[in-house]
Each structure stands twice: as structure tokens, then as C-alpha cells.
Design a protein around this motif. Structure first.
Motif, PDB file in Angstrom:
ATOM      1  N   GLU A   1       0.831  -1.201   0.000  1.00 31.93           N
ATOM      2  CA  GLU A   1       0.000   0.000   0.000  1.00 31.93           C
ATOM      3  C   GLU A   1       0.868   1.253   0.000  1.00 31.93           C
ATOM      4  OE1 GLU A   1      -3.448   1.964  -0.533  1.00 31.93           O
ATOM      5  OE2 GLU A   1      -3.258  -0.199  -0.468  1.00 31.93           O
ATOM      6  N   GLY A   2       2.028   1.197   0.651  1.00 27.18           N
ATOM      7  CA  GLY A   2       2.954   2.329   0.606  1.00 27.18           C
ATOM      8  C   GLY A   2       3.424   2.622  -0.805  1.00 27.18           C
TER       9      GLY A   2
ATOM     10  N   VAL B   1      -5.860  12.071   1.682  1.00 31.15           N
ATOM     11  CA  VAL B   1      -6.458  11.308   2.786  1.00 31.15           C
ATOM     12  C   VAL B   1      -5.965   9.867   2.768  1.00 31.15           C
ATOM     13  CG1 VAL B   1      -8.634  10.385   3.686  1.00 31.15           C
ATOM     14  CG2 VAL B   1      -8.476  12.783   3.030  1.00 31.15           C
ATOM     15  N   ALA B   2      -5.922   9.260   1.599  1.00 33.39           N
ATOM     16  CA  ALA B   2      -5.429   7.881   1.495  1.00 33.39           C
ATOM     17  C   ALA B   2      -3.971   7.803   1.937  1.00 33.39           C
ATOM     18  CB  ALA B   2      -5.582   7.365   0.066  1.00 33.39           C
TER      19      ALA B   2
ATOM     20  N   ARG C   1      -0.332   6.543   8.685  1.00 28.52           N
ATOM     21  CA  ARG C   1      -0.697   6.264  10.078  1.00 28.52           C
ATOM     22  C   ARG C   1      -0.636   4.774  10.357  1.00 28.52           C
ATOM     23  NH1 ARG C   1      -6.268   8.831  11.158  1.00 28.52           N
ATOM     24  NH2 ARG C   1      -6.282   7.055  12.529  1.00 28.52           N
ATOM     25  N   GLY C   2      -0.883   3.980   9.317  1.00 28.27           N
ATOM     26  CA  GLY C   2      -0.760   2.537   9.439  1.00 28.27           C
ATOM     27  C   GLY C   2      -1.923   1.842  10.111  1.00 28.27           C
TER      28      GLY C   2
ATOM     29  N   ARG D   1      -6.531  -0.574   4.277  1.00 26.80           N
ATOM     30  CA  ARG D   1      -7.550  -0.862   3.266  1.00 26.80           C
ATOM     31  C   ARG D   1      -8.357   0.370   2.882  1.00 26.80           C
ATOM     32  NH1 ARG D   1      -7.844  -5.034   7.083  1.00 26.80           N
ATOM     33  NH2 ARG D   1      -6.860  -6.904   6.302  1.00 26.80           N
ATOM     34  N   ILE D   2      -8.121   1.509   3.535  1.00 28.39           N
ATOM     35  CA  ILE D   2      -8.905   2.707   3.262  1.00 28.39           C
ATOM     36  C   ILE D   2      -8.734   3.195   1.819  1.00 28.39           C
ATOM     37  CG2 ILE D   2      -7.178   4.424   3.986  1.00 28.39           C
ATOM     38  CD1 ILE D   2     -10.860   4.677   4.835  1.00 28.39           C
ATOM     39  N   GLY D   3      -7.578   2.967   1.229  1.00 25.81           N
ATOM     40  CA  GLY D   3      -7.333   3.437  -0.131  1.00 25.81           C
ATOM     41  C   GLY D   3      -7.961   2.574  -1.193  1.00 25.81           C
ATOM     42  N   ALA D   4      -8.549   1.494  -0.815  1.00 20.85           N
ATOM     43  CA  ALA D   4      -9.074   0.531  -1.782  1.00 20.85           C
ATOM     44  C   ALA D   4     -10.548   0.723  -2.064  1.00 20.85           C
ATOM     45  CB  ALA D   4      -8.812  -0.887  -1.292  1.00 20.85           C
ATOM     46  N   ILE D   5     -11.013   1.953  -2.053  1.00 18.39           N
ATOM     47  CA  ILE D   5     -12.429   2.180  -2.353  1.00 18.39           C
ATOM     48  C   ILE D   5     -12.606   2.517  -3.802  1.00 18.39           C
ATOM     49  CG2 ILE D   5     -13.036   2.856  -0.044  1.00 18.39           C
ATOM     50  CD1 ILE D   5     -13.006   5.778  -1.053  1.00 18.39           C
TER      51      ILE D   5
END
Length: 98
Positions: free
Chosen positions: A39-40, A82-83, A89-90, A94-98
Motif C-alpha cells: 500500500e505504501g 487522505v489515502a 498512520r498505518g 484498506r482505506i485506499g481501496a475504495i
């Protein structure tokens, strides 16, 4: 993971192989760490895409009014910020996977 009857295929595989709960927890931790690393990388790829979109929008002729185009672009920038913040923050990768 595909769920069958509320349990994942990984859980069924572990039951058949006799894998202990400690090994399952270690595997889950390793998978989560790998997800954080991936994700990084995705966050930075997203920023490169945002920069590329800026170049495209700055040079293109728009059929929509400029305020609409740049308003939508600012939404893309806000989403990316935001993503990025959530991933850094770690807490919820999964927040970026919308």
C-alpha cells in the motif's frame, strides 16, 4: 479470500494441515506487513498519476467548464491526500481501496 459458510479457504487449509493457531497468527502478521508495504508503494504511484493528470488537464481543451474540471481534480487530490495520510498512520491500510 473466498468465504464458504463464514470461514475462509485459508482456515480450511490450516485445519486440514494441522497448522497451529500460533503459526496462523504469524502468517496473518506477515501478510499484514506485506499489505502495508504494498500500500505504501501504491500511495506513491497514485501521486504520480495525480501529477500526470495535472499535466494532461493543463494542456487539454475541456468540454466542461473549467470550474467543474478543476473541482473534480481537487477532489482527486483530496482523496489521494487522505489515502496517503491513512496509510502513513498505518491503522487502516484498506482505506485506499475504495
Amino acid at each position: 479470500m473466498i468465504l464458504r459458510g463464514g470461514r475462509g479457504m485459508d482456515a480450511e487449509r490450516h485445519e486440514r494441515s494441522g497448522t497451529s493457531a500460533a503459526l496462523q497468527a504469524a502468517e496473518a502478521e506477515r501478510d499484514l506487513a506485506q499489505l502495508h508495504r504494498a500500500e505504501g508503494v501504491i500511495v506513491w504511484l497514485r501521486w504520480f498519476a495525480v501529477a500526470g493528470l495535472l499535466v494532461i488537464l493543463a494542456r487539454a481543451r475541456h468540454s466542461a467548464p473549467g470550474a467543474v474540471v478543476w473541482g473534480l481534480y481537487s477532489g482527486v487530490v483530496a482523496y489521494s491526500a487522505v489515502a496517503h495520510w491513512q496509510v502513513r498512520r498505518g491503522r487502516n491500510v484498506r482505506i485506499g481501496a475504495i
